[in-house]
Structures are given as C-alpha cells and as structure tokens.
Design an enzyme around this catalytic site. Sequence first.
Site, PDB file in Angstrom:
ATOM      1  N   GLY A  15       0.816  -1.211   0.000  1.00 22.90           N
ATOM      2  CA  GLY A  15       0.000   0.000   0.000  1.00 22.90           C
ATOM      3  C   GLY A  15       0.849   1.260   0.000  1.00 22.90           C
ATOM      4  O   GLY A  15       0.580   2.203  -0.763  1.00 22.90           O
ATOM      5  N   ARG A 285       8.648 -24.660   1.965  1.00 31.19           N
ATOM      6  CA  ARG A 285       7.825 -24.731   3.172  1.00 31.19           C
ATOM      7  C   ARG A 285       6.771 -25.828   3.137  1.00 31.19           C
ATOM      8  O   ARG A 285       6.530 -26.486   4.145  1.00 31.19           O
ATOM      9  CB  ARG A 285       7.135 -23.383   3.378  1.00 31.19           C
ATOM     10  N   ARG A 386       4.614 -20.341  -1.894  1.00 29.94           N
ATOM     11  CA  ARG A 386       5.544 -19.215  -1.983  1.00 29.94           C
ATOM     12  C   ARG A 386       6.904 -19.608  -1.432  1.00 29.94           C
ATOM     13  O   ARG A 386       6.997 -20.271  -0.401  1.00 29.94           O
ATOM     14  CB  ARG A 386       4.998 -18.019  -1.198  1.00 29.94           C
TER      15      ARG A 386
END
Lengths: 577, 248
Positions: A15, A285, A386
């Site tokens: 943002g 992961r 990811r």
Amino acid sequence: MSAPQVLVIGGGLAGLMAAIRAAEQGATVKVFSLCAPKRSHSACAQGGINGAINTLGQGDSPKYHFEETVYGGDFLANQTVVKGFTDAAPRLIYMLDRMGVTFNRTPEGFIDLRRAGGTKFNRVAFAGGTTGQQMLYTLDEQVRKLEEKGKVEVLFPWDFMEAIIDEGGVCRGAVLQDLTTMEVKAFRGDAVIMATGGLGYLFGKSTNAIINNGSAVSALYQQKVTYANGEFIQIHPTSIPGDDKNRLMSETCRGEGGRVWVYKDGKPWYFLEEWYPNYGNLVPRDIATREIFKVCIDMKMGIDGENMVYLDLSHLDPNWLNQRLGGILDMYEIFVGDDPRKVPMKIFPTVHFTMGGLWVDEKQQTTVPGLYAAGECDYQYHGANRLGGNAMPACMYAGELAGNTSMAYIKGLDKLTADMPETAFASAQKKNAEFDASIYKMSGSENPYLLHREMGEWMTTNATVVRYNDRLQQTDDKLLELIERWKKIGVSDSTGWSNQVVPFTRQLWNMLQLSRVITLGALARNESRGAHYKPDYPERDDANWLKTTLADYTKDGPKLSYEEVDIQHVKPRPRVY
Amino acid sequence: MPNDIRLKIKRQDSQSSTPYWQEFVLPYRPSLNVISCLMEIQRNPVDATGKKVAPVVWECNCLEEVCGACSMLINGKARQSCSALIDRLEQPVVLEPLSKFPAVRDLVIDRTVMFNNLKRVKAWINIDGTHDQGPGPRFPEKTRSWAYELSRCMTCGCCMESCPQVNPSSKFIGPTAIAQVRLMNALPNGENDAEERLAALMEPGGVAECGNAQNCERACPKEIPLLTSIAAINRQMVAKSIFGALNK
C-alpha cells in the site's frame, strides 16, 4: 482541473509503495489503514527480501530467481508476471537501500545475502531478523515526507466496507468506517488500490497479525469481484505455538545453519537432512511442513509425544547469531523463556501466507475497472507455494505497478470523480450506514468472538496441511451453520465511540464467506499441488488441474470456474527436491 | 498453581469521561499473556461480580512485539501487553492506559504526537525519487550494526511515558525522535540533511529539555540505546555550533 484522487486501502509495504508511486505522478492520495502504517503486518516479515544482486559472487541472476520461483510454486503462477517481479527485485532492493534500510553488509560494505528455502543461492537481503519492520519503517518515512508536502493523507484507524461501483461497472471510490468516531463515510476515488494483506485470522491462530482478517477482499468478492486460487494457503513449518497466536520463527534460521530434528533411539535424528540430501533443512515450506506433520502425527515422534520438533541453532556462534537473527531470538526468549542460542527451539507448523487473493491482470487491475489489488491480497505471484523471501519483493513490485497503472488508467478517463454528482456516493454511504446500524441492533445469544474461534478451529483442522474431501464438505456445512448462527449474534457493546465489537461482527461475516471460498476451492481440486495436499489424490495432475481457480459470489455460495495458466517460459516438470 | 487470574482494569468510555475501575476473574491457564486475557473477556464480557459489561477496548496487531500497538501500563510499568506473561506478573494484574497521551477509550490512547514529532525532525531520507538510480552507497557493517539497533524503534511510547520531562507543561519532543535523528544522520544518504534535523532539535522542546532522568532506556522494550543517542546528538550539536562559528 482537480488532481486525480487515488485511494489506497492498507498501509503495509504494498500500500505504501503504491501510494508513493501514485503521488510521485501527481495524484492526491489517501491511505486508509486499520492501524498506524508503522504497525502493519509487514513489520512481522523477518527473513528478508529476495533479489539476485549476487554480491557474494555465486553466479546468481534474475533468471534463476524466476525459474526457482515458478518451480517452487509448482507451476501454478502465471510466468510472465513472475518474471516481472524477479527482474525488478534487484532494483527494488537498491531503492530501499537508498531510502535507508539498514541491510546487513559484507566486509566491503555491500549488501550481504543469506539463504532461504528452494534455492542454493544466497539471495535474501536482510536487516537482522526484522527485515520487514525496517522496510516498512523506511516506506513509512517516505510517506511522511509526502504528507508534509500535502500529497498524501494517512487516515487510521479506518475499516473498508465496500467499493463504490457505478452502473457501468467502474469503481469510483469506497465506503469506510472511522473506527474511533464510528462514522461511515463515502470517499471519491478515481482509482482504488486494495493492499489489505493476507487472511490468517480466518484460521484463528496463525503467524499473522490479528488485523489480517481478509474482510476487505471478502467484501469485494461479495460485490462480484473475482477471487482466485483461494485454496492455496501456506503453512509455515516453524512457528512457536501460543495461546493467542502462533509466532513465526523465520525460515532463515535454517538458512543460517539451523537444523530440524527429533529424538530417535535416544539420538538426534535430522530427518529433513536424511530425506532430502540436496536441500536438507531448506526444502520449500510445503514440503518441510508435511514432513514435520508426518514425524509428529503419523510416526508419533514429536518431542515428548507432543506435536513439536526441534529447530536448533545452539551449535552456532551466539554473537554471529545476534548480528543476523537478533530480533527474533529475543522474541523466542521473551515468549518461551528459553535462550535459543543455548537450547533448541520447539516449533510446529502453522498458517502463514495467502497465495490466493483477488484476481488481477498483468496491470494489477481486478475484474472491476478502476479497482486494483497489490501485495498479499492479490493472487498472482506465488502459485501453489511461496518461496521464503519472495513475499516482500512481490508486494513491493505489485504496489509500484499498481501505483503506475492506476495513474495511466486515470489519464484515460473522461471525467474525474470530483466532478461527478453526489447522488451515487451519498446512496452508497447511506446503504452502509444502515447496515452498520443493523449490527448495533443485533440482540441474539451468540458471541461473535466464540463463533470466530469455532470457525478458526474447523478451518485449521480440515483446510490446512492435509485435506480430505469428506472433511472439507463437513467444514462447509459447518460454515453454513455458523453463517446462520451469525444472524443470532448479540452485540455486547452499544457505544458509538471506538466500538470494537460492531466492526468485528461485520468482519466475521466477511471471514465466513471467504472461508467457504477456501474450503470449496480445496474440495473441488482433486490433486496435490504445492501447499494443497490430498492423500486421496497424492499426485499433481497437470492434465486436469494446471489451472487457476476463479471464485465468483452467488447467493448460493461461490461459483467456481477455471482459467489457463501462463506457462510460456518454463515447461512444467515434476517438482523434486 | 493458581485457580484463576484476577485483572483490575482502568476503563474510560470516551475521551472526556471519568475513568473507573473494573475487575475481572478468569479461569487460569498456563502461558497466557495479557492479550489472551483481554480476548477471553471479549468471549465472555462479564466482570468479577457477574455483571455483563462491554468488552475492554485495547489496541493490538502483531502479538509478537514488533508493531508497538499494544503499549499499556501493566502493574504500573509501561510495556507491550503481548509480551507481558501472566505467569510472571503479580496479581491482580493492573492494566491502565498510558497516561502521557490523550485517552481514546479504555486502554486505547492517541499517539499522533509521536508521528508528528518525526515530521518535526524530518526523520526520512531525502531521495530523488523511487526511479532507478542503481545501487545505493556502501555502508560499513560496523556502523550499520548500531544503526540497526536504532531502526528497531516501534514508536510504542514507553519511553515517553517513563520520561518526567514529557508532561502537559512541556514541549519536550522525547527520546524517540532524538534517537531517530541520530539514525538518519548516520545513514550514508542521510548526512546531507543532518544539519536541518539538528536545527529542529535546537528549537524549544528539543534536546536541551532532556532532564537526564535516564528512565527512557530502561523503559524501552527493544533496549534501544536512547541515552547514548541523546549524548551523541548533544555532541553533534556542539560540533555544529563550533563549526558554524568558525565559518562566520
């Protein structure tokens, strides 16, 4: 003519980057956040930011970064956009460096790098163990400078309620609530950029801040904005289980030499090193998480029979560890009471990252013109899993891109919202204020916080590491029951000032709707890919499932459809570490 | 092992209303922090006498002591409530809002002044823009590692709360902003504006109003070297005034 007005929803890395870019190009920007931007969840990113700057001379390049990201994501990410962020990552690191991020240095004063999972290169630029905090503060400082110049206004605590979408299907602003005065207000925006992060709070306990509730993106989904790949939720292998939340223990602990083990026959058993001789403790992961589950749940070999394994740094030099991981080692010591420089840490997997999110095109635009999404709340950079260190470059890149493309979009508009009649804005404001008032009046017997806990427990048990179709179906039935019970909530605070129960109740509705998207997306996808694992369908199935899940809201629940994945650069191959 | 957890919480319904105390008794569980107790009150908003009350309002986000949101007075000490573990606190655990900032509601306070102070001292690097300018300047690790300590300031307000010089009759900018000036002035791209930042600290409410009570560094949850930083800024100012005089 008035300056273009851009609304940015969310004050984390994506943002703030979007706000800076839009302001640099002449926009007046309003940044709305649930908290002071400095307190956003980006501050919790520990390990660092990937970028092939190759300061250690290992021969790394953006090409390898790109290929390993696509491979790590099990080929579900659209490849051209991934290339965009991996190419940009070195430039973004240099920009942050110029802004004053205290990146650790090599002996010669260049930016130092360390390892994360799914690669053999040192590619992670880092500032101790609190890289996200330093990056967030640095962007926050730049935004403060723009505030001083009158180009950006930062408003908090405000909660997003709805986008204002006109009859032509174009976004013209947003309705938000001031969480102090409780005022509901419509704001005109020629472009609205969503940067509201992930949704860990749907699972009750996760590594996420409790403001990461997915409420804003769910509100948009219910406004018929398409949501994508909802079922892809990353479970981080190493967190510290807690009563209020599960705290992250960075993957870079293993990047710096940390080892995962449990006792077997009275001796440490380094099961990841034994099972994955090439990558050892630095498998991605999803894989590390499943293996820890296997050891604890199937083999019942967790520490003292409990669901925990050791993450061990105690063989490394404590001074060196302080230099590289200081902040998070202190955190472990504070919350657990043991010094991880001396004794192994006890860890277990927990919900960490939202790979799915609002569907966006290559310009970060959602299915609604004028409405953009960037950062963890968009779906497009990480595929089915990811890689460690990729969250921050992807969200910086997406934020920058959304700042640029939204300004290009505004330049092509016939009319700015400042010149539009008040009617549409007033009616959007009125509608949301009425909804808010209806929540104040809820007087049933259910407590929203208890409903939230129940939802989180169901989601964690059935929609995380291991997924079965019957349990996913039961979870959706449960969610439907919770949605009915939501209507019987009694609001325990009637105050019209700094009321936390009323917005939470609204957010809970949104969380329930989005939980259905995750659950039903997972139910439909009969294969295993990245973080999505079904023992009944243990293989990746490219023939049927190499495609993006799209979820569109209907009153009967999400309607799922599918879209081809861009695989023009790297041909999919089996993912073996 | 205790059977229950007793909390005594100072509440305030709005900015200007009179504060009052409320007590809560919760079932004991091991390893709770103050925040898990406040969450328990949300799930069962009933005070110690069994009366239904509005849940306690407080601010928190990360729950791992990096966001700085959840500062409050816990048994009289300003600290983060996420890292305040019940098992290590004397009961009843007394919770109050920080007293040096305007009250909002219950334990929520308004710390805007701290962000405004960062504007006053221009705590940012004046880059040309976000466009590509290639790599930044090199930076020796030796300097970087102490600068990093300063860059961990969460703007939580504990140092402000503990400082006797931060009070309604003073304009003292407080230790945070001073330490941030030291940080910015130490960064390779930050030196250019060092003088301007020092000038801001020479104005009324600047570093001269530090009374050397030395509470701030003890109060800082991140153990940021605030005292050393205030001393360093004083030295930079002396150097600046001598240098300024010589240049006349």
